[in-house]
Every structure is written in structure tokens, then in C-alpha cells.
Design a protein around this motif. Structure first.
Motif, mmCIF file in Angstrom:
data_model
loop_
_atom_site.group_PDB
_atom_site.id
_atom_site.type_symbol
_atom_site.label_atom_id
_atom_site.label_comp_id
_atom_site.label_asym_id
_atom_site.label_seq_id
_atom_site.Cartn_x
_atom_site.Cartn_y
_atom_site.Cartn_z
ATOM 1 N N ALA A 72 1.785 0.630 -8.077
ATOM 2 C CA ALA A 72 0.868 -0.603 -8.332
ATOM 3 C C ALA A 72 -0.435 -0.173 -9.753
ATOM 4 O O ALA A 72 -0.616 -0.723 -10.396
ATOM 5 C CB ALA A 72 0.406 -1.125 -7.415
ATOM 6 N N VAL A 73 -0.853 1.232 -9.214
ATOM 7 C CA VAL A 73 -1.927 1.605 -10.123
ATOM 8 C C VAL A 73 -1.180 1.931 -11.726
ATOM 9 O O VAL A 73 -1.668 1.705 -12.764
ATOM 10 C CB VAL A 73 -2.444 2.960 -9.766
ATOM 11 C CG1 VAL A 73 -3.598 3.655 -10.796
ATOM 12 C CG2 VAL A 73 -3.301 2.846 -8.409
ATOM 13 N N LYS A 74 0.329 2.770 -11.661
ATOM 14 C CA LYS A 74 0.617 3.002 -12.931
ATOM 15 C C LYS A 74 1.061 1.609 -13.547
ATOM 16 O O LYS A 74 0.885 1.531 -14.643
ATOM 17 C CB LYS A 74 2.219 3.655 -12.579
ATOM 18 C CG LYS A 74 1.941 5.021 -12.641
ATOM 19 C CD LYS A 74 3.409 5.649 -12.577
ATOM 20 C CE LYS A 74 3.541 7.220 -11.999
ATOM 21 N NZ LYS A 74 4.688 7.564 -11.669
ATOM 22 N N ASN A 75 1.485 0.551 -12.743
ATOM 23 C CA ASN A 75 1.874 -0.631 -13.589
ATOM 24 C C ASN A 75 1.093 -1.491 -13.817
ATOM 25 O O ASN A 75 1.159 -2.703 -14.351
ATOM 26 C CB ASN A 75 3.116 -1.006 -12.829
ATOM 27 C CG ASN A 75 4.547 -0.105 -12.773
ATOM 28 O OD1 ASN A 75 4.775 0.659 -13.433
ATOM 29 N ND2 ASN A 75 4.985 -0.329 -11.398
ATOM 30 N N GLY A 76 -0.171 -1.404 -12.938
ATOM 31 C CA GLY A 76 -1.291 -2.206 -13.002
ATOM 32 C C GLY A 76 -1.045 -3.793 -12.440
ATOM 33 O O GLY A 76 -1.723 -4.595 -12.509
ATOM 34 N N PRO B 101 0.721 -9.440 -8.528
ATOM 35 C CA PRO B 101 0.950 -8.825 -9.934
ATOM 36 C C PRO B 101 -0.264 -8.813 -10.624
ATOM 37 O O PRO B 101 -0.619 -8.056 -11.680
ATOM 38 C CB PRO B 101 1.876 -9.602 -10.392
ATOM 39 C CG PRO B 101 2.519 -10.549 -9.406
ATOM 40 C CD PRO B 101 1.323 -10.709 -8.481
ATOM 41 N N LEU C 17 -4.635 -5.232 -6.214
ATOM 42 C CA LEU C 17 -3.898 -4.713 -6.828
ATOM 43 C C LEU C 17 -2.606 -4.265 -6.023
ATOM 44 O O LEU C 17 -1.388 -4.364 -6.311
ATOM 45 C CB LEU C 17 -4.505 -3.259 -7.147
ATOM 46 C CG LEU C 17 -3.634 -2.164 -7.861
ATOM 47 C CD1 LEU C 17 -3.515 -2.710 -9.344
ATOM 48 C CD2 LEU C 17 -4.565 -0.864 -7.926
ATOM 49 N N ALA D 43 -1.047 5.628 -16.728
ATOM 50 C CA ALA D 43 -1.030 4.455 -16.079
ATOM 51 C C ALA D 43 -1.721 3.367 -16.433
ATOM 52 O O ALA D 43 -2.345 3.593 -17.704
ATOM 53 C CB ALA D 43 -1.852 4.806 -14.577
ATOM 54 N N ALA D 44 -1.650 2.226 -16.138
ATOM 55 C CA ALA D 44 -2.282 0.974 -16.469
ATOM 56 C C ALA D 44 -3.904 0.989 -16.289
ATOM 57 O O ALA D 44 -4.325 1.509 -15.406
ATOM 58 C CB ALA D 44 -1.642 -0.334 -15.756
ATOM 59 N N PHE E 90 0.708 -1.335 -0.199
ATOM 60 C CA PHE E 90 0.099 0.038 -0.053
ATOM 61 C C PHE E 90 1.086 1.200 0.045
ATOM 62 O O PHE E 90 0.446 2.145 -0.754
ATOM 63 C CB PHE E 90 -1.056 -0.122 1.345
ATOM 64 C CG PHE E 90 -2.347 -0.873 0.883
ATOM 65 C CD1 PHE E 90 -3.231 -0.293 0.193
ATOM 66 C CD2 PHE E 90 -2.356 -2.208 1.389
ATOM 67 C CE1 PHE E 90 -4.412 -1.051 -0.405
ATOM 68 C CE2 PHE E 90 -3.312 -2.729 1.032
ATOM 69 C CZ PHE E 90 -4.415 -2.262 0.208
ATOM 70 N N LEU F 231 1.344 2.151 -3.397
ATOM 71 C CA LEU F 231 -0.043 1.913 -4.432
ATOM 72 C C LEU F 231 0.335 2.771 -5.703
ATOM 73 O O LEU F 231 -0.519 2.202 -6.734
ATOM 74 C CB LEU F 231 -1.156 2.266 -3.587
ATOM 75 C CG LEU F 231 -2.524 1.787 -4.280
ATOM 76 C CD1 LEU F 231 -2.436 0.407 -4.438
ATOM 77 C CD2 LEU F 231 -3.613 2.371 -3.281
ATOM 78 N N THR F 232 0.703 3.994 -5.452
ATOM 79 C CA THR F 232 0.576 4.775 -6.619
ATOM 80 C C THR F 232 1.287 4.046 -7.965
ATOM 81 O O THR F 232 0.990 3.991 -9.131
ATOM 82 C CB THR F 232 1.489 6.024 -6.406
ATOM 83 O OG1 THR F 232 0.793 6.626 -5.636
ATOM 84 C CG2 THR F 232 1.524 7.021 -7.765
#
Lengths: 338, 338
Positions: free
Chosen positions: A119-123, A299, A295, B54-55, A113, A116-117
Motif C-alpha cells: 500500500a505504501v509502494k502503490n499509494g 485506495p 492507507l 514508492a508512492a 495491514f 501495508l508495504t
């Protein structure tokens, strides 16, 4: 600057931005066993502080915070447990679930977490994904130990939905057993069932401890190894897939369910436990919010809708699928047969 | 294990334990300017993802989460801002306050809350206390830059409560000015006022930028240094003490207020802004919860009740004190005269 309508306030923004402080307060209270100390009869900040070996100032501020949050009541300068806190947060209660903070707020989860930014970017998560798939990781041992109490009601409800005769001899496979509670609850309900817990070797230690504790160690067997690689053997009347699929993307889930199909006996049932949001993906809250956990922590995992899950099962050879609410628990049970 | 009354559920425990996930979701949305991208007309996950680099999967899960939390609405597969999100979370809005996450959820604050168990044990923070008193720390620069927008409504309300004639020549001291907004709002309201912002040199850069921005740079003066050590000079008609006292223990506050008294002109007023909980210390929520922030972030600060604050002021030579609600903002204003 203040020309906005009076009902448009930044309150939600403020509450959400500071919500992490509430989690931290609860964790500190669990760490210091504040609820247990109050349950034992300590009621002022001074008494609780003395029992918890903590500073009175710290305990006073923490207990006031816990009161604001609804975990305690305060009368004058004395604190008391609410009914829910007595049931769930006092270590002496059979329903104690405080240990769940050790996993839910543990370092692995938090790292996901905190990032998280990205994770959102990379999916998907890049920081916790590998740890969650490492057989030697302590993460799932922590999970198994800390989350078991929270799983009891769901595991009991699942056992009640198996629907075979009570005396029947059952061969039961519990996949990624972890704490083992799902399989063990089936073992408790079906005295002639043999339970096979499959998980990494390290984690199975916890499952075996729990099987011992619940008096079914003589009927509890283990299959150590990666769930995707290890040989489950065949002929299972019941295969439990509790809280497992959400860690993976849909093709991986399908492939895995084909393996499950190959292990199932004729007339056997697969019982899957999942957080299943409605098709809108934004209700009900606990299931819809679970996507975010996946998320942050995996992965490619997700909280799948029922149509998505049914498709996976159908593609894996399960023609009959039924979804069952486990209210008041947030999860759903999916019962699948060929 | 499920024999508890149906109204005793672990829901509050679950919501609180996972509350940090909500903070993280909001921070990711602010970091990636998701609200701004939606405000600009992007409405599907694919469009928003493309605009935010972003993804799509990440954005879809994040936007669903933001919908569950009440920051967005979702119709079919399109997302839209709520009125409050349009006002406060879209960077193009004059009322944008999203930057506050950079301080409230910044590394210093988070470190304090990560170590909250120890702060409760020890009665105060050991990890953030020193940083908050370091004149070279970037922390207060971050605070000044990120928190200014959130302060506007309160600063405007304070300026409205000064109560001197609009044309009067005023000498105004703004203590620990930071972003400078409190003093600057007084400068805006009183065209003949000279404003003196006192803070560490690094932070005053931000105050000076803001004075320029609001067109009062020619009437804005700075006093660089530690508020406890530096020479304020004397003869101030108005001394502002906004969000300062809560960082310190009561004896330190009293000592500081004596210094303030020495700088005040005859007939002058001290205007103090604080989170002031009721005497029960557990209401109203935002002020009561603020004690925890001070426990996590300072060695000895607190959210003081009004009787506690009044006592400090009386001991420092202020015979007349009045407390004023700044509704709907959570803070209170205390107006003190000799």
C-alpha cells in the motif's frame, strides 16, 4: 557494538515490533469472554479457565499478560478487573465495547495491514479497497454490529451540537448510517424528528434493529443503495456525514458534498464527523494515526486536516464552516451551512 | 451511556486493539528501507518516495505515522531520524537490528498469534509447535539470520560473565547455536577457546558464516542434529544454553539439563540465558510478556521464574546456581555448576 549512549536503546523498536502480540492477547480475551468471567466472580486461573472452557495454563499466561498490559490487577494468584475493564470489557456492562475487535481486528482490516508495504509502494490499498465498496460485502455489516457501542458517546455529542429547538420537526438524513447510531441519537433527542438512514440494503438491517431497540422505529426510514448513486430526495434540516469522507480522495468528497448540498433544506445544517489531525499531520496521535488506517484500507482515503476539509466544503457551496472538538473522543465535528 | 467517571476511558482498549497497526507500520518501513533512505539524506516525502521506489502519498502517511510513534521527527515537511532510529534502523549502522522484524513478525510467529484464542483454549499452540521442531524448517534459518544483530549485546555480556582466565584453553559447547553469536562472542573473548556449535544442519550454515565473519572459523566446529538426540561428546568447560529452555515444558528441560551435565568437564560452567519474570509472573514487562510468545509459538514452553529454573537445575545435578541481570537487556543469565 555497545558503544552507543545509554539513552539510545532499541526499546521502542522492540515494543513496536511486538505490539501486534498485545492486540492478539486482547482479542483472545474478548473472544473467550475472560473479562466477563472475572466480572462474574471467577478470580484464579483455574476458576476463570473452567468458566471459559479453556486450559488453565493458557488462561494463566493470558491473564498475566493482561495484567502486564494494564487490563487486570493481580494479587497473589487472583485476578481482578480494573475500573476501565469493568466498564468497557465486561459484557454485562452497558458500556461494553469489546465487540469492536471483531471489526478493527477483523479479516478485512488485517489483510490491509498485512499488505501495508505494498500500500505504501502503490499509494493505496489494493486488497481491501474493493471489498469496502462492494454492496454485498459482509464487512460493513460486521462494522455496523461490532462498532456501534464505541460510537455512542460521539453520536450523543453530535446530537447535542445540532442546536435546533427541542420540539422542532426535523427531517434528518444519516449518510452511510451503518449501525444507525448517529441518526438514532438525533431521533432520541428530537422527538419530532423523522430519521432517514441511507446505506446499502444489507447494512440497513442493523440500523433498523437499532432503531427498534431505541424505540424510534416508527420514525426511522431507510434509503437503500450506494450513497453516490441513490436518490436522497430533498428538504433535510440536518444531514449527518459521520466517518464517511475519510474513505475517499478529495475530488470524490467534493462531488459528494455537492450532492449533499442539493438535498439540504434552506437553513439546514450538515454535521460531519471526522478524525482531523492538526496541520502538522502528526498530532494529536489518534487522528494522525488514522491516515494509516485509510492507507491500509482504501485506495485513496485519508485523515484530512481542517483546512483541507473546509476547502472541500467551500467548493461544494458551504460558505460557513465551524470545527468543534468532541473531547474526550478523538473525532471532531464540522458544522457546515450554505 | 457517558455517566462513567472521566478517568475511566476506553483509551487503553483502543490503543491495544490498534497496536497491530503500529507493528505493521514499522515492518513496512523496514521492508522499504525508509530509515536508511532518510539517513542517506532524503528528507521530504517526495525525496524518500523516489529513493524507496514508492508512492509519495504512501510514504507521506507512513512517515507521519512513524513520527507519531517516535521513530522520526518532522519539521515543516521534512523528516529526520531520531538518535535511536539512526543507531538501530538505518542499515548502514553497525547496530542495525531492523532485520528482526523478519522473524518476530514472520509468518510462523504471526500464525501463532492469529490462532491465540485456540492456544489459550488448548493450553498451547497447535499451529507453530510442529514447525519449530522440524529440522528442515526454514523458520530457524530465518531466526538465525534476522535475530543475530539483536543478540550481540546479550552475547557479549554473557561472554564477560564466564570468569575464566583470558588465555585459558576452553572447550565450549553452544547449544541450539542458531546464528552462533553466543559461542562466537566467547571465541572472540577467549583466543584459545574451541567452539562447538550444536544445531540442525541447515541452521549451522548461518553459524559458520558468522564464525567466518568474526574471524574464528578455524576454531569453530559444528555438531549437527537434534539437541535432544545428538551426541555432544564430553569435557566442555563452558556450555551455553541461550534462549533454549523456554521452548519446552519443565520435565523436558530437566531431562535435557541432565544430558548437559553429562557433557560438562569437572569445574565446568553452564551459562543459560532466559527471559525470567519475577515470582509474581507479571513483572518486569518484557520477561513477563514472553510467556505469551511461548503460548502462541510452542506446545508447552514458558518464561520460567528463577525458583522454577533453579529447581530444574538442581534436579539435573547442579547444586550451585546464580542468577545475573544483564541490564539493559531484558534477559537474565544463570550460571550453574555441579
Amino acid at each position: 557494538m555497545t558503544q552507543h549512549a545509554p539513552d539510545v536503546t532499541p526499546e521502542l523498536f522492540w515494543d513496536t515490533m511486538t505490539a501486534f502480540q498485545r492486540s492478539a492477547a486482547l482479542k483472545a480475551a474478548v473472544d473467550l469472554e475472560i473479562f466477563t468471567k472475572i466480572g462474574e466472580g471467577n478470580s484464579t486461573a483455574a476458576e476463570i479457565a473452567s468458566a471459559a472452557s479453556a486450559a488453565e495454563r493458557g488462561v494463566r499466561i493470558l491473564c498475566d499478560t493482561l495484567t502486564v498490559m494494564g487490563f487486570l490487577t493481580k494479587t497473589g494468584s487472583t485476578y481482578a478487573l480494573t475500573d476501565a475493564s469493568a466498564a468497557f470489557m465486561d459484557k454485562r456492562s452497558q458500556m461494553y465495547i469489546g465487540s469492536a475487535v471483531d471489526f478493527i481486528m477483523g479479516p478485512q482490516q488485517r489483510r490491509g495491514f498485512d499488505d501495508l508495504t505494498n500500500a505504501v509502494k502503490n499509494g493505496g490499498s489494493s486488497v481491501t479497497g474493493e471489498a469496502s465498496m462492494d454492496p454485498e460485502s459482509e464487512m460493513w455489516v460486521e462494522f455496523a454490529r461490532s462498532m456501534a457501542p464505541l460510537m455512542f458517546p460521539t453520536a450523543q455529542a453530535v446530537a447535542e451540537h445540532i442546536g435546533f429547538g427541542a420540539d422542532r420537526e426535523l427531517k434528518v438524513l444519516d449518510i452511510a448510517a451503518g449501525h444507525g447510531i448517529y441518526g438514532i441519537m438525533v431521533g432520541k433527542r428530537y422527538p419530532n424528528a423523522q430519521i432517514y438512514g441511507a446505506d446499502w440494503n444489507k447494512v440497513l438491517t442493523v440500523a433498523k434493529e437499532n432503531a427498534e431497540k431505541f424505540g424510534i422505529a416508527d420514525r426511522y426510514h431507510t434509503i437503500a443503495g450506494d450513497a453516490f448513486e441513490s436518490d436522497f430526495s430533498t428538504g433535510y434540516d440536518v444531514i449527518l456525514v459521520p466517518n464517511f469522507l475519510h474513505h475517499f480522495d478529495a475530488p470524490t468528497c467534493e462531488k459528494f458534498l455537492r450532492k449533499v448540498n442539493g438535498a439540504l433544506a434552506d437553513g439546514g445544517k450538515v454535521l460531519t464527523v471526522e478524525f482531523v489531525p492538526n496541520d502538522d499531520r502528526v498530532s494529536p496521535p489518534p487522528s494522525a494515526m488514522f491516515s494509516l488506517v485509510m492507507l491500509a484500507a482504501t485506495p485513496g482515503g485519508d485523515a484530512y486536516t481542517y483546512p483541507e476539509l473546509r476547502q472541500m466544503f467551500e467548493n461544494a457551496g458551504f460558505a460557513n464552516n465551524e470545527i468543534i472538538e468532541l473531547h474526550p473522543m478523538p473525532q471532531h465535528l464540522i458544522v457546515s451551512t450554505r
